[in-house]
Design a protein around this motif. Structure first.
Motif, mmCIF file in Angstrom:
data_model
loop_
_atom_site.group_PDB
_atom_site.id
_atom_site.type_symbol
_atom_site.label_atom_id
_atom_site.label_comp_id
_atom_site.label_asym_id
_atom_site.label_seq_id
_atom_site.Cartn_x
_atom_site.Cartn_y
_atom_site.Cartn_z
ATOM 1 N N GLN A 112 -9.158 -2.660 -3.339
ATOM 2 C CA GLN A 112 -9.360 -1.206 -3.367
ATOM 3 C C GLN A 112 -8.875 -0.553 -2.080
ATOM 4 O O GLN A 112 -9.301 0.539 -1.726
ATOM 5 N N ASN A 113 -7.976 -1.224 -1.390
ATOM 6 C CA ASN A 113 -7.354 -0.703 -0.165
ATOM 7 C C ASN A 113 -8.368 -0.263 0.892
ATOM 8 O O ASN A 113 -8.257 0.805 1.470
ATOM 9 N N LYS A 114 -9.353 -1.123 1.146
ATOM 10 C CA LYS A 114 -10.326 -0.810 2.187
ATOM 11 C C LYS A 114 -9.685 -0.916 3.570
ATOM 12 O O LYS A 114 -9.999 -0.150 4.452
ATOM 13 N N TYR A 115 -8.816 -1.912 3.709
ATOM 14 C CA TYR A 115 -8.244 -2.175 5.026
ATOM 15 C C TYR A 115 -6.762 -1.866 5.040
ATOM 16 O O TYR A 115 -6.033 -2.203 4.118
ATOM 17 N N GLU A 116 -6.347 -1.250 6.113
ATOM 18 C CA GLU A 116 -4.928 -1.002 6.301
ATOM 19 C C GLU A 116 -4.281 -2.232 6.929
ATOM 20 O O GLU A 116 -3.177 -2.606 6.572
ATOM 21 N N PHE A 117 -5.006 -2.863 7.846
ATOM 22 C CA PHE A 117 -4.539 -4.082 8.497
ATOM 23 C C PHE A 117 -5.678 -5.091 8.582
ATOM 24 O O PHE A 117 -6.816 -4.720 8.840
ATOM 25 N N VAL A 118 -5.327 -6.357 8.401
ATOM 26 C CA VAL A 118 -6.230 -7.461 8.709
ATOM 27 C C VAL A 118 -5.464 -8.312 9.711
ATOM 28 O O VAL A 118 -4.511 -9.001 9.360
ATOM 29 N N LEU A 119 -5.863 -8.218 10.962
ATOM 30 C CA LEU A 119 -5.143 -8.893 12.034
ATOM 31 C C LEU A 119 -5.727 -10.277 12.279
ATOM 32 O O LEU A 119 -6.907 -10.515 12.060
ATOM 33 N N GLY A 120 -4.894 -11.172 12.748
ATOM 34 C CA GLY A 120 -5.343 -12.500 13.153
ATOM 35 C C GLY A 120 -5.502 -12.523 14.657
ATOM 36 O O GLY A 120 -4.539 -12.352 15.397
ATOM 37 N N TYR A 121 -6.744 -12.715 15.124
ATOM 38 C CA TYR A 121 -7.013 -12.714 16.560
ATOM 39 C C TYR A 121 -7.165 -14.142 17.066
ATOM 40 O O TYR A 121 -7.872 -14.949 16.467
ATOM 41 N N THR A 122 -6.489 -14.443 18.147
ATOM 42 C CA THR A 122 -6.608 -15.722 18.834
ATOM 43 C C THR A 122 -6.657 -15.439 20.319
ATOM 44 O O THR A 122 -5.840 -14.661 20.825
ATOM 45 N N LYS A 123 -7.589 -16.071 21.015
ATOM 46 C CA LYS A 123 -7.666 -15.867 22.456
ATOM 47 C C LYS A 123 -6.352 -16.329 23.081
ATOM 48 O O LYS A 123 -5.885 -17.431 22.820
ATOM 49 N N GLY A 124 -5.755 -15.453 23.873
ATOM 50 C CA GLY A 124 -4.465 -15.776 24.481
ATOM 51 C C GLY A 124 -3.300 -15.438 23.569
ATOM 52 O O GLY A 124 -2.160 -15.708 23.901
ATOM 53 N N GLY A 125 -3.585 -14.862 22.391
ATOM 54 C CA GLY A 125 -2.533 -14.499 21.440
ATOM 55 C C GLY A 125 -1.993 -13.112 21.730
ATOM 56 O O GLY A 125 -2.141 -12.560 22.820
ATOM 57 N N GLY A 126 -1.391 -12.512 20.723
ATOM 58 C CA GLY A 126 -0.756 -11.212 20.876
ATOM 59 C C GLY A 126 -1.729 -10.049 20.990
ATOM 60 O O GLY A 126 -1.391 -9.011 21.537
ATOM 61 N N ILE A 127 -2.941 -10.193 20.489
ATOM 62 C CA ILE A 127 -3.931 -9.116 20.578
ATOM 63 C C ILE A 127 -4.761 -9.368 21.828
ATOM 64 O O ILE A 127 -5.450 -10.385 21.937
ATOM 65 N N HIS A 143 0.827 -1.203 0.000
ATOM 66 C CA HIS A 143 0.000 0.000 0.000
ATOM 67 C C HIS A 143 0.867 1.262 0.000
ATOM 68 O O HIS A 143 0.646 2.179 -0.776
ATOM 69 N N PHE A 144 1.859 1.320 0.866
ATOM 70 C CA PHE A 144 2.666 2.530 0.991
ATOM 71 C C PHE A 144 3.782 2.611 -0.030
ATOM 72 O O PHE A 144 4.333 3.674 -0.257
ATOM 73 N N LYS A 145 4.103 1.528 -0.665
ATOM 74 C CA LYS A 145 5.129 1.535 -1.710
ATOM 75 C C LYS A 145 4.655 2.368 -2.907
ATOM 76 O O LYS A 145 5.411 3.122 -3.489
ATOM 77 N N GLY A 146 3.379 2.215 -3.248
ATOM 78 C CA GLY A 146 2.827 2.932 -4.395
ATOM 79 C C GLY A 146 2.454 4.366 -4.076
ATOM 80 O O GLY A 146 2.145 5.146 -4.949
ATOM 81 N N ALA A 147 2.474 4.761 -2.825
ATOM 82 C CA ALA A 147 2.030 6.098 -2.434
ATOM 83 C C ALA A 147 3.196 7.087 -2.455
ATOM 84 O O ALA A 147 3.486 7.743 -1.476
ATOM 85 N N GLN A 148 3.885 7.227 -3.594
ATOM 86 C CA GLN A 148 4.990 8.171 -3.751
ATOM 87 C C GLN A 148 4.404 9.542 -4.120
ATOM 88 O O GLN A 148 3.501 9.631 -4.956
ATOM 89 N N PRO A 149 4.918 10.620 -3.561
ATOM 90 C CA PRO A 149 4.406 11.947 -3.940
ATOM 91 C C PRO A 149 4.774 12.260 -5.394
ATOM 92 O O PRO A 149 5.859 11.946 -5.847
#
Length: 199
Positions: free
Chosen positions: A156-171, A23-29
């Motif tokens: 279409q770049n709707k999401y900046e992040f898609v996180l993986g949630y697991t109970k007891g995980g990092g989130i 996403h940010f690679k293509g966002a050159q000014p």
């Protein structure tokens, strides 16, 4: 199951990092002039999550893959048990006939039985490595399917992040209003079903 969940967490984290980079690679000014940003311009895209445990238990591809691997494990265990029983029968027969054998025959039979035991152990090791390699390949296919699907729906770049949630995980906490598990699962299962009907 815990191992697969950990692998999927790692995979989803990598997928998110790649999407973020792309996403940010293509966002050159376009011009050298500094662009003033207003608070509305600085607003980020959505961050959503997918419940990894639900994904693993309800994704039909994963369930089918686990059934195949479980069947192969079961066949391997049966095969090894059969070979072990056969060897044990030979050992018992040898012990019963040892008194009637010459020393030379006894040594030759004992050596043959030891070689057969070593062959069984080597077979078990090779089969276990082969099964582990197949499981690793299936986990990579699982990762690729999930990553490709997330990349496609995020075209279409709707999401900046898609996180993986697991109970007891990092989130530690995830708001259920940004839970996209059902949508992702429905899409993945629909694509998998379409592939299965083509076969």
């Amino acid at each position: 199951m815990k191992n697969a969940s950990l692998i999927l967490n790692v995979v989803l984290t990598i997928a998110v990092a790649v999407l973020y980079y792309l996403h940010f690679k293509g966002a050159q000014p376009e011009s050298a002039a500094p662009v003033a940003t207003t608070p509305a311009d600085a607003k980020g895209k959505s961050i959503v999550y997918v419940n990894v445990d639900s994904l693993l238990t309800k994704y039909e591809y994963f369930k089918d893959t686990q059934k195949v691997l479980e069947s192969k494990r079961f066949q391997l265990e049966n095969d090894l048990a059969s070979k072990g029983r056969n060897l044990q029968n030979k050992v018992t027969f040898f012990q019963q006939r040892a008194a009637t054998m010459t020393q030379e025959q006894g040594r030759a039979t004992e050596a043959a039985l030891q070689k057969e035991q070593q062959d069984i152990l080597a077979y078990r090791e090779r089969a276990a490595q082969s099964l582990a390699g197949e499981e690793q390949a299936k986990n990579k296919q699982l990762y690729d399917q999930i990553y490709d699907y997330l990349k496609k729906i995020n075209g279409q770049n709707k999401y900046e992040f898609v996180l993986g949630y697991t109970k007891g995980g990092g989130i530690l906490f995830a708001d259920s209003s940004v839970d996209q598990t059902k949508a992702v699962l429905d899409g993945l299962n629909k694509e998998y079903a379409a592939k299965q009907t083509k076969k």
